[in-house]
Design a protein around this motif. Structure first.
Motif, PDB file in Angstrom:
ATOM      1  N   THR A 180       0.830  -1.194   0.000  1.00 40.15           N
ATOM      2  CA  THR A 180       0.000   0.000   0.000  1.00 40.15           C
ATOM      3  C   THR A 180       0.865   1.244   0.000  1.00 40.15           C
ATOM      4  O   THR A 180       0.588   2.224  -0.690  1.00 40.15           O
ATOM      5  CB  THR A 180      -0.935   0.003   1.228  1.00 40.15           C
ATOM      6  OG1 THR A 180      -1.684  -1.206   1.244  1.00 40.15           O
ATOM      7  CG2 THR A 180      -1.882   1.181   1.184  1.00 40.15           C
ATOM      8  N   MET A 181       1.935   1.219   0.761  1.00 47.08           N
ATOM      9  CA  MET A 181       2.879   2.326   0.827  1.00 47.08           C
ATOM     10  C   MET A 181       4.241   1.851   0.322  1.00 47.08           C
ATOM     11  O   MET A 181       4.596   0.693   0.503  1.00 47.08           O
ATOM     12  CB  MET A 181       3.019   2.825   2.259  1.00 47.08           C
ATOM     13  CG  MET A 181       1.740   3.342   2.867  1.00 47.08           C
ATOM     14  SD  MET A 181       1.142   4.814   2.009  1.00 47.08           S
ATOM     15  CE  MET A 181      -0.529   4.894   2.692  1.00 47.08           C
ATOM     16  N   PRO A 182       5.016   2.744  -0.278  1.00 47.99           N
ATOM     17  CA  PRO A 182       6.358   2.342  -0.688  1.00 47.99           C
ATOM     18  C   PRO A 182       7.235   2.081   0.530  1.00 47.99           C
ATOM     19  O   PRO A 182       7.037   2.678   1.587  1.00 47.99           O
ATOM     20  CB  PRO A 182       6.863   3.554  -1.484  1.00 47.99           C
ATOM     21  CG  PRO A 182       6.096   4.713  -0.919  1.00 47.99           C
ATOM     22  CD  PRO A 182       4.741   4.164  -0.578  1.00 47.99           C
ATOM     23  N   VAL A 183       8.197   1.193   0.368  1.00 47.51           N
ATOM     24  CA  VAL A 183       9.131   0.872   1.439  1.00 47.51           C
ATOM     25  C   VAL A 183      10.546   1.239   0.995  1.00 47.51           C
ATOM     26  O   VAL A 183      10.777   1.591  -0.165  1.00 47.51           O
ATOM     27  CB  VAL A 183       9.040  -0.622   1.833  1.00 47.51           C
ATOM     28  CG1 VAL A 183       7.669  -0.931   2.412  1.00 47.51           C
ATOM     29  CG2 VAL A 183       9.333  -1.525   0.631  1.00 47.51           C
ATOM     30  N   PHE A 184      11.488   1.158   1.919  1.00 48.53           N
ATOM     31  CA  PHE A 184      12.858   1.592   1.656  1.00 48.53           C
ATOM     32  C   PHE A 184      13.451   0.890   0.446  1.00 48.53           C
ATOM     33  O   PHE A 184      14.156   1.496  -0.369  1.00 48.53           O
ATOM     34  CB  PHE A 184      13.711   1.328   2.906  1.00 48.53           C
ATOM     35  CG  PHE A 184      15.131   1.790   2.778  1.00 48.53           C
ATOM     36  CD1 PHE A 184      15.461   3.132   2.880  1.00 48.53           C
ATOM     37  CD2 PHE A 184      16.151   0.868   2.567  1.00 48.53           C
ATOM     38  CE1 PHE A 184      16.778   3.566   2.761  1.00 48.53           C
ATOM     39  CE2 PHE A 184      17.471   1.294   2.461  1.00 48.53           C
ATOM     40  CZ  PHE A 184      17.789   2.640   2.556  1.00 48.53           C
ATOM     41  N   GLU A 185      13.148  -0.396   0.292  1.00 46.15           N
ATOM     42  CA  GLU A 185      13.690  -1.152  -0.846  1.00 46.15           C
ATOM     43  C   GLU A 185      13.171  -0.622  -2.173  1.00 46.15           C
ATOM     44  O   GLU A 185      13.854  -0.729  -3.203  1.00 46.15           O
ATOM     45  CB  GLU A 185      13.355  -2.638  -0.681  1.00 46.15           C
ATOM     46  CG  GLU A 185      14.145  -3.341   0.409  1.00 46.15           C
ATOM     47  CD  GLU A 185      13.751  -2.923   1.822  1.00 46.15           C
ATOM     48  OE1 GLU A 185      14.593  -3.070   2.746  1.00 46.15           O
ATOM     49  OE2 GLU A 185      12.598  -2.456   2.014  1.00 46.15           O
ATOM     50  N   ASP A 186      11.969  -0.058  -2.181  1.00 45.10           N
ATOM     51  CA  ASP A 186      11.445   0.558  -3.401  1.00 45.10           C
ATOM     52  C   ASP A 186      12.296   1.765  -3.797  1.00 45.10           C
ATOM     53  O   ASP A 186      12.533   2.013  -4.980  1.00 45.10           O
ATOM     54  CB  ASP A 186       9.994   1.013  -3.197  1.00 45.10           C
ATOM     55  CG  ASP A 186       9.029  -0.142  -3.061  1.00 45.10           C
ATOM     56  OD1 ASP A 186       9.248  -1.170  -3.719  1.00 45.10           O
ATOM     57  OD2 ASP A 186       8.062  -0.015  -2.294  1.00 45.10           O
TER      58      ASP A 186
END
Length: 323
Positions: free
Chosen positions: A8-14
């Protein structure tokens, strides 16, 4: 091209994947300093100069991440967005690099320099009235007619992940900061800062800066819920849009405070940057410097990263010119 992790939300790996994806298409922009502005503010300021970015603004980061992350079938239908300027021209730039169509809904009052830049990159403009409700209604018609992929100017996980690459570079270039401040409209850049700094600089304070005449993000943070103004008037044309769900997620959890500046303070800060740093920044970018100079007690003695978000200025309508 690497597939993006899509929660739902971007994460650090994105953000890390985005940096690899967009590297061939963007500049690693410089960080500049000014002894004069350090003395004036009492802080050590590090200006991340996205006004030197491709297309003249940070938004090319998120736009390129979205465009180059599309599968070929989706890409063939093109991309579409609504924007007051910098996202419009950035998405047009990215689409042009990939050789796909870009449809843009822009307020009729958007700076002519930004309209010219969109068309220069091959973007197809449909104009709307200068309000959030008008731009969203006209955009719905354009998207229905074209079938293009919607790339929201800021409330899009792909865009937020792309914007997060800016503060990654800033941390690498400065070796660490006590605080970072960026202008806020819809919150894409600030959300990207939150995404990145929560991992790379967990002790770094994150501030946002906003015009007094378009202070809905400031009021939202204080109220604990999104407050949206439909058509605020400010010289900072890139900061007129409201927060949305994805950006509110980051702003409400990670931003220390949102500081405001008057129209006069914004113009004075813009002029100061032109005069002292010899760089062209637009009014929306100047809000961050204006907020620092207005609130020196907050930043005094700190190492502060300042995101200079763009430099797309209509040279025939400078805000300090008469008439």
């Amino acid at each position: 091209m690497k597939d993006m992790v899509t929660p739902t939300m971007p994460v650090f790996e994105d953000m890390l994947a985005a940096h690899d994806r967009i590297a061939p298409h963007i500049h690693r922009t410089p960080v500049l300093t000014s002894a004069y502005l350090n003395g004036l503010s009492g802080a050590e300021l590090f200006f991340k100069c996205e006004n030197f970015q491709k297309a003249g603004a940070f938004k090319v980061r998120g736009a390129c991440n979205a465009v180059f992350g599309l599968d070929n079938e989706t890409a063939r239908r093109g991309v579409a967005t609504h924007s007051s300027g910098n996202h419009a021209l950035s998405l047009s730039y990215a689409a042009g690099r990939r050789g796909i169509p870009c449809h843009v809904v822009m307020p009729r009052t958007a700076p002519q320099a930004k309209k010219d830049a969109v068309r220069g990159y091959g973007g197809l403009i449909t104009e709307c009235e200068p309000s959030t409700s008008s731009r969203e209604a006209v955009f719905a018609e354009v998207q229905a007619a074209t079938g293009a992929e919607f790339v929201h100017p800021y409330d899009d996980p792909r865009v937020i992940a792309g914007q997060g690459t800016c503060s990654r570079e800033l941390i690498e270039q400065t070796g660490g900061l006590d605080a970072v401040i960026a202008p806020i409209g819809g919150g894409g850049m600030v959300s990207g800062c939150c995404l990145t700094l929560s991992r790379l600089g967990p002790g770094t304070l994150i501030f946002a800066a906003e015009p007094e005449q378009a202070d809905d993000a400031c009021r939202s943070l204080r109220a604990g819920r999104i407050i949206a103004d439909d058509a605020p008037e400010t010289v900072a044309d890139g900061l007129k849009v409201p927060l949305k769900d994805n950006t509110w997620h980051f702003v409400s959890r990670h931003v220390t405070d949102i500081l405001t500046a008057s129209e006069q303070e914004i113009v004075e800060a813009m002029r100061l940057a032109w005069q002292r740093m010899k760089i062209v920044i637009e009014p929306s970018s100047a809000v961050a410097l204006a907020a620092i100079l207005k609130n020196p007690e907050i930043f005094r003695g700190k190492r502060v990263g300042v995101i200079v978000t763009g430099g797309n200025v209509d040279l025939d309508r400078l805000p300090w010119s008469a008439g």
